[in-house]
Design an enzyme around this catalytic site. Structure first.
Site, PDB file in Angstrom:
ATOM      1  N   SER A 702     115.069  72.040  35.709  1.00 43.37           N
ATOM      2  CA  SER A 702     116.430  71.606  35.439  1.00 43.37           C
ATOM      3  C   SER A 702     117.406  72.663  35.957  1.00 43.37           C
ATOM      4  O   SER A 702     117.398  72.958  37.145  1.00 43.37           O
ATOM      5  CB  SER A 702     116.613  71.321  33.942  1.00 43.37           C
ATOM      6  OG  SER A 702     117.831  70.651  33.693  1.00 43.37           O
ATOM      7  N   ASP A 779     114.627  59.879  36.728  1.00 39.95           N
ATOM      8  CA  ASP A 779     115.430  60.880  36.015  1.00 39.95           C
ATOM      9  C   ASP A 779     116.876  60.386  35.890  1.00 39.95           C
ATOM     10  O   ASP A 779     117.620  60.335  36.870  1.00 39.95           O
ATOM     11  CB  ASP A 779     115.383  62.209  36.778  1.00 39.95           C
ATOM     12  CG  ASP A 779     115.884  63.383  35.973  1.00 39.95           C
ATOM     13  OD1 ASP A 779     116.727  63.166  35.079  1.00 39.95           O
ATOM     14  OD2 ASP A 779     115.444  64.517  36.229  1.00 39.95           O
ATOM     15  N   HIS A 812     113.696  63.016  33.003  1.00 42.27           N
ATOM     16  CA  HIS A 812     113.883  64.458  33.190  1.00 42.27           C
ATOM     17  C   HIS A 812     112.749  65.282  32.562  1.00 42.27           C
ATOM     18  O   HIS A 812     112.490  66.408  32.989  1.00 42.27           O
ATOM     19  CB  HIS A 812     115.226  64.872  32.584  1.00 42.27           C
ATOM     20  CG  HIS A 812     115.749  66.181  33.085  1.00 42.27           C
ATOM     21  ND1 HIS A 812     115.868  66.489  34.427  1.00 42.27           N
ATOM     22  CD2 HIS A 812     116.177  67.282  32.425  1.00 42.27           C
ATOM     23  CE1 HIS A 812     116.343  67.712  34.567  1.00 42.27           C
ATOM     24  NE2 HIS A 812     116.536  68.216  33.371  1.00 42.27           N
TER      25      HIS A 812
END
Length: 841
Positions: A702, A779, A812
């Protein structure tokens, strides 16, 4: 923003890959030789063929000897070998994927659902709901014999159907239950579900409805406000039916009482945008209009096994600089059956302001924290439902930083008996650059009483308030920014801070409190084995079990993790060593002091020369923190144990809990200082004689994936030879507006900053030996678009020293269809091959 396999199998996989490559080379050589031999036989005499065979055999022998040489010809160092994967030199078991994945090191912790049931503030018996003996029961921490069964079993029968209970919430008077069933996950925090009520006296289940996004008890234990199809309804438990439809404009564009995607993800971090007043006379709710927000479509490829076309899901996703949802706060009167708007946007120049927190401060006043979209300016608006008026009670500037979203502003009721002469609330504000508790009373006060101050920070605001003693409990970094201890300060004695937990030992504590803060569940999370205990904070009895706390009386331990303690004696998990690193001088000549920890591999020998790889893990996002003294055995420990690498984590500039100046340095310039600090740390470790400076790597997910790429870009292969980036942002224009503009303003205001912050110099990244990129195609947070645009830049610039793994339909977290196992296996095996030097072939 936002693992573990069989190590013998991993070792075999690595060796097999290398042997296959050698066999391919030999097959190619052999084929070439035979072809040449056939031609020579036609033209040469037998003796010539024999000579040629002898020459070829000699060359093959030389090649074989060279391949089996135990030294690295590039630097004349001994070839790196991995340690024994199973046991340490003293015979202890080692941390590995299999024992992490099977829960060997899993910490057991219990949650207590404290009940707020009593209108009498002096009557706090510590009631909570728990699962016991196949029943949901109410227990009391002060009376071990008290027990009230709410419902037996996890299923019930309604209209001939057996229905599984997913969750229950008792009404404040404990007479009825709100039951959640058939839950379907939506985004990170939100779900849709079917809801029922259960009357304990009549033993009857009543169906409220299906596909409900939110359902909340009124404090009067009669009404339930719920959201269905983005409209708000009112259900009466006395009439057992829906009695009001509060809104009627709910649609795919208009959200009432529940957050849209960006408010759920970045503002409330929950599925709730509706708040009851303390006596249940009103509730406030947000109306979110997404009409002007642009859509983002995500294709899903493997949801249906036999589908030949992808499923297309579209969400309203405001990217940086693009239209935000328009939000306003409404208040609904139960008696009048009407609602009114507070018109929060008229107090800002633009209409796309953010409402970041809503709190009732009494039965007839609600305050809202409202900021501009870049979160530079914060206004506290007070809304009076009786007069239907809104006024600005105070205005706060970010003073060069930004306003983080808060959720812990706390209402403090008036009480002449305890010298609280007006209604008020406790908030958190920067005092001399550090976040501290402040008390505003009356509610419209513009200047607060400063409750705490110093070069340390209160974490998340007030944790609890004791109405009898005027104590405000809070977690803070007073001892160390790498620890969390519990303290209290009294409203009538500001500035005098009292310790609740034992600060003479390292510790990370958290706490939840009973309805009036007489009792607490104290959770110790590290650095040693975690435990939980129930403490009576008002008891004057000397504590017989003072472990962890030096205030209050321990009633009993809720969890001691004895099984984990036994297992840990069989293993030798590599330990974290915490420290502050001096990374050198900044542009003003001041020392850059950052928090860090390292994990040395088992049987570490500092006398070895040029031996140990270094595995950096980074997140590094604004106001985040990774270096905390929690207990944990996971992927970092696997890397240290199995690969013999030194693991390093550095919280560089921009991270949290070291004051506003330290974190706000990155404003409008993400990825710059953070990368500098990772490189400085790599320089420091690369200079150590026992470190192999050609085997320094960086891994992040991330924001950490973004930081990995920005660090490789700035470093150009000088220190970090390998990088692993998972689900990275690569251009902040592609990420959501609320998060990004808090730290970068808008692209229209800060074009140069956005250009500098994006991952742009891919030729510099190509100077590293090799890097790995992984992302999930589903995502919804950091869109796969980020990685695709980055890959396109690599193609355009002829960069080929990388590997890619894509996870179909994973969000994610990368967990769909066994993806979480694969992503960590891939990370482990990839860096294992890197340390072996395979990527140099």
């Amino acid at each position: 923003m936002s693992g573990t396999g069989d190590n013998n199998h991993n070792e075999r996989t690595s060796l097999t890959a290398r042997n296959d490559a050698d066999e391919d080379i030999e097959r190619i050589s052999d084929t070439h030789f035979k072809s040449q031999s056939r031609q020579l036989v036609d033209r040469l005499i037998k003796l010539g063929v024999v000579v040629l065979l002898l020459v070829w055999g000699s060359l093959l022998l030389i090649k074989t000897l060279k391949h089996n040489d135990s030294t690295d010809p590039q630097n004349n160092r001994p070839q790196f070998q991995f340690p024994n994967p199973n046991i340490t030199a003293d015979g202890k078991l080692k941390v590995a994927f299999n024992n992490v994945r099977n829960g060997t090191f899993k910490v057991q912790l219990k949650n207590i659902q404290w009940l707020e049931h009593s209108p009498d503030m002096n009557d706090d018996t510590g009631l909570y709901v728990t699962w016991q003996n196949d029943s949901y029961v109410v227990k009391s921490v002060s009376d071990e014999h008290y027990e009230k069964v709410l419902v037996k079993g996890k299923t019930f029968v309604k209209d001939g159907h057996n229905i599984t209970i997913d969750n229950i919430v008792a009404s404040p008077d404990l007479q009825k239950l709100l039951i959640k069933t058939n839950t379907i996950k939506n985004w990170r925090h939100s779900t849709v579900a079917s809801y029922f009520t259960y009357d304990q006296k009549l033993k009857v289940f009543n169906h409220i409805g299906d596909h409900i996004a939110l359902a909340l008890w009124s404090p009067n234990s009669i009404e339930i406000a719920y959201v269905q199809d983005n409209d708000i309804f009112l259900y009466s438990t006395t009439e057992n039916k829906t009695v009001e439809q509060v809104t009627s404009d709910g649609s795919s564009q208009i959200f009432n009482g529940r957050p849209d995607w960006v408010y759920e993800e970045e503002v409330f971090e929950s599925d709730k945008a509706l708040w009851w007043s303390p006596d249940g006379s009103y509730f406030a709710f947000l109306k979110i209009d997404e009409t002007d927000v642009n859509e983002f479509t995500i294709p899903y490829y493997v949801q249906e096994e036999n589908s030949i076309y992808p499923e297309m899901r579209t969400i309203k996703y405001p990217k940086s600089g693009q239209p935000n949802p328009i939000v306003d706060l409404y208040v609904y009167s139960i008696n009048d059956k009407t609602s009114f708007a507070s018109h929060t946007s008229k107090y800002f120049q633009d209409s796309d302001n953010l409402i970041t927190e809503v709190v009732w401060v009494g039965n007839d006043k609600v305050i809202a924290k409202v900021s501009d979209r870049s979160q530079d300016l914060l206004k506290i608006l007070a809304v009076d439902p009786n007069t239907r008026s809104t006024e600005v009670s105070r205005i706060e500037s970010s003073q060069g930083g930004w306003w983080e979203v808060t959720h812990n502003t706390m209402y403090i009721p008036s009480s002449k008996k305890f010298k609280r002469f007006h209604e008020g609330y406790i908030d958190i504000l920067p005092i001399n650059g550090f976040n501290h508790l402040v008390y505003f009373s009356p509610v419209n006060a513009t200047h607060p009483v400063i409750l705490t101050k110093g070069r340390w920070e209160v974490v998340n605001g007030p944790a609890a308030f004791d109405y009898e003693t005027n104590r405000v409990y809070f977690i803070s970094t007073k001892k160390s920014s790498m620890e969390r201890h519990l303290y209290f300060v009294k409203l009538d004695a500001p500035g005098i801070v009292h310790k609740v937990t034992d600060t003479s030992k390292d510790g990370v504590f958290s706490a939840t409190f009973s309805t009036n803060a007489r009792f607490m569940l104290l959770t110790y999370s590290g650095p040693k084995i975690p435990y939980q205990k129930i403490v009576d904070l008002r008891s004057q009895t000397k504590d017989k079990h003072p472990e962890g706390n030096n205030h209050g009386e321990t009633l009993y331990y809720l969890e001691e993790n004895e099984e984990l303690s036994k297992k840990m004696k069989l293993y030798k998990a590599p330990k974290k060593k915490f420290s502050e690193l001096n990374l050198g001088k900044d542009e003003n000549g001041a020392d850059i002091i950052v928090n860090s920890f390292e994990i040395l591999p088992n049987d570490f020998n500092r006398n070895l020369k040029n031996h140990y790889p270094v595995f950096f893990y980074a997140y590094g996002g604004p106001n985040s923190q990774q270096v905390v003294k929690n207990f944990g055995v996971g992927f970092n420990e696997i890397i240290a144990s199995q690969l013999g690498a030194i693991v390093v984590v550095v919280d560089g500039r921009g991270t949290g809990f070291k004051g506003r100046e330290f974190r706000s340095l990155v404003r409008d310039n993400l990825g710059d200082y953070e990368a500098q600090d990772q490189i400085a740390a790599a320089t420091y470790y690369g200079s150590k004689p026992y470190v192999d400076s050609d085997k320094i790597s960086l891994f992040g997910w991330s924001y950490g994936g973004y930081l990995t790429l920005k660090t490789l870009e700035r470093d150009a292969g000088k220190h970090f030879k390998y990088g692993m980036s998972v689900a990275p942002v690569t251009d902040w224009r592609l990420y959501d507006s609320v998060y990004t503009e808090r730290y970068m303003h808008t692209p229209q205001e800060n074009e140069e900053g956005y250009n500098h912050a994006r991952v742009n110099n891919v030729t510099s990244i190509g100077e590293a030996k090799r890097f790995l990129l992984m992302h999930g195609t589903g995502d919804d947070n950091v869109h796969f678009q980020n990685s695709l645009k980055f890959l396109d830049e690599l193609n355009l610039n002829n960069i080929e020293n990388y590997d890619v793994h894509v996870f179909p339909d994973s969000d994610h977290s990368i967990s769909y269809h066994n993806a979480n196992r694969i992503v960590y296996d891939k990370l482990f095996n990839w860096i294992k091959h890197a340390y072996l030097g395979v990527y140099l072939l």
